[in-house]
Design an enzyme around this catalytic site. Sequence first.
Site, PDB file in Angstrom:
ATOM      1  N   SER A  63      -9.223   3.078   3.283  1.00  0.00           N
ATOM      2  CA  SER A  63      -8.269   3.672   2.365  1.00  0.00           C
ATOM      3  C   SER A  63      -7.403   2.655   1.617  1.00  0.00           C
ATOM      4  O   SER A  63      -6.618   3.025   0.745  1.00  0.00           O
ATOM      5  CB  SER A  63      -7.354   4.631   3.131  1.00  0.00           C
ATOM      6  OG  SER A  63      -6.575   3.946   4.110  1.00  0.00           O
ATOM      7  N   SER A 111      -9.801   0.902   7.508  1.00  0.00           N
ATOM      8  CA  SER A 111      -9.244   0.875   6.161  1.00  0.00           C
ATOM      9  C   SER A 111      -8.793  -0.490   5.673  1.00  0.00           C
ATOM     10  O   SER A 111      -8.409  -0.625   4.511  1.00  0.00           O
ATOM     11  CB  SER A 111      -8.077   1.862   6.059  1.00  0.00           C
ATOM     12  OG  SER A 111      -8.549   3.188   6.149  1.00  0.00           O
ATOM     13  N   LYS A 153       0.852  -1.188   0.000  1.00  0.00           N
ATOM     14  CA  LYS A 153       0.000   0.000   0.000  1.00  0.00           C
ATOM     15  C   LYS A 153       0.889   1.239   0.000  1.00  0.00           C
ATOM     16  O   LYS A 153       1.882   1.299   0.741  1.00  0.00           O
ATOM     17  CB  LYS A 153      -0.909  -0.013   1.235  1.00  0.00           C
ATOM     18  CG  LYS A 153      -1.867   1.184   1.310  1.00  0.00           C
ATOM     19  CD  LYS A 153      -2.765   1.084   2.537  1.00  0.00           C
ATOM     20  CE  LYS A 153      -3.689   2.281   2.660  1.00  0.00           C
ATOM     21  NZ  LYS A 153      -4.580   2.194   3.841  1.00  0.00           N
TER      22      LYS A 153
END
Length: 499
Positions: A150, A174, A74
Amino acid sequence: MRVDEYLAHDAVGLAELLRGREVTPAEVLEAAIERAEEVNPALNAIIVPMYQEGRRLATGAPEGPLRGVPFLLKDLAQDYAGYPTSAGSRALRHVPADRHAEVVHRWLGAGLVPFGKTNTPEFGAKAVTESQAFGPARNPWNLGHTPGGSSGGSAAAVAAGVVPAAGANDGGGSIRIPAACCGLFGLKPGRGRVPFGPGSGEPMHGASVNGVLTRTVRDSAALLQVMAGPEATSPYPIAPPERPYTEEVGRDPGRLRIGFTERSPLGTRVHPEAVRAVRASARLLEGLGHEVVEAEPAIDGRALTEDFLTLWYGSMAAMVEETKADTGCSDDDFEPDTLMLAAMGRSRTAADYVRGNGRWNDHVLALADFHARYDLLLTPTIAGPPVTIGRLDPPPWLRTATRLLVRTRTARIVTATRTVTDEVMNNLTATPFTLMANLTGTPAMSVPLHWTESGLPLGVQFIAASAGEGLLLRLAAQLEQAAPWADRRPRGVPFPSRP
């Protein structure tokens, strides 16, 4: 290795093939890159390709438990030396990291082969993955819908079969929100279980944690086993698990007492599909021999949310100021939404911050009291099906309020602050269930047990007591066996015929 063969295996399965020398790491990586090239133009999941670095790693991957398995990082807090960690921001998209994050070191040591970084909203501040710097990531089940946020880029990539697992983190939901949106398994470890260093020992007072998104429970267990444990910047040691996490998969969870609710902590509407998801899950649990009763912690959900937001706003203000100091950028390099949240942080005093954080203890005690009577809490992960792209964009009038907040130092700031708070609360009505586990530091998971009539995934959440990761994995594996999900394939991207 053909792509159809690659898609047939999870990370543990690929590792078994690699150990048996049935395929090589280079062959597996090329299948992953081929899949990425096929679907990423539609998904916008990978925003920093690292193909050559992945090829280099594949030629010398260490003999770890996941040697040679392709992986994605990520693009937030998972630094890879020499590559930018943009955190979804224009201000940082060309600033290379000078060292690996500790969790990246651990993934590399396990033999994983990162070959790209995934899309995220600016500073991970939204439950959708739609940044101005990189554009929106899209849900492979329906390209018009969000994959959540996210960690939405990671979720889209895993759901579409680019990788069997990808890096994620969770400061307000997230990991679990994208898992719920994309039909994946998402486990948020408890506070302190997985390191966040060396840049930060315990971000957001431990509310934010590193983790992964996977299709199978055993992959999450294997990766948690790799990630878990303190490092130099960890603020305190926590007790190790009773046994390796990999041994929890397939272990009998026993007869559990589970409290469930579909009521929003904010008292707002919950979509009928989310209610059906919880009710159907409760029936499944009862069929497996568990005791399931309607019950919830004695927590004021709005007060908990407001206490969480005090920290969230302050964190945004600090990140904006730190980025300005490090890069020399200006307000023009940040999205209006980020500036709005940062302005909210600056509008609060240090005393507000300390009092808000002090009240976290009240919520911790209330959840501990619930867990003294129930092993787990079951809720929707999100309050309704994944929203369409752009659905949570702030309206034009809020942009005006933001400019007032950012630039004005008069009494009018009070009115603007109230306006922004109301709009933030309104957006949180889509994801009101996940904040509790972040604020209290307890482990939680989203399990893909429901699909809507239109074919969109809609996961359910389980929250355990402190150090309950093992229990969550035991139950998740039991549910996975009773209601398998890993072979479901999204309809928004092409899949080859099964081998």
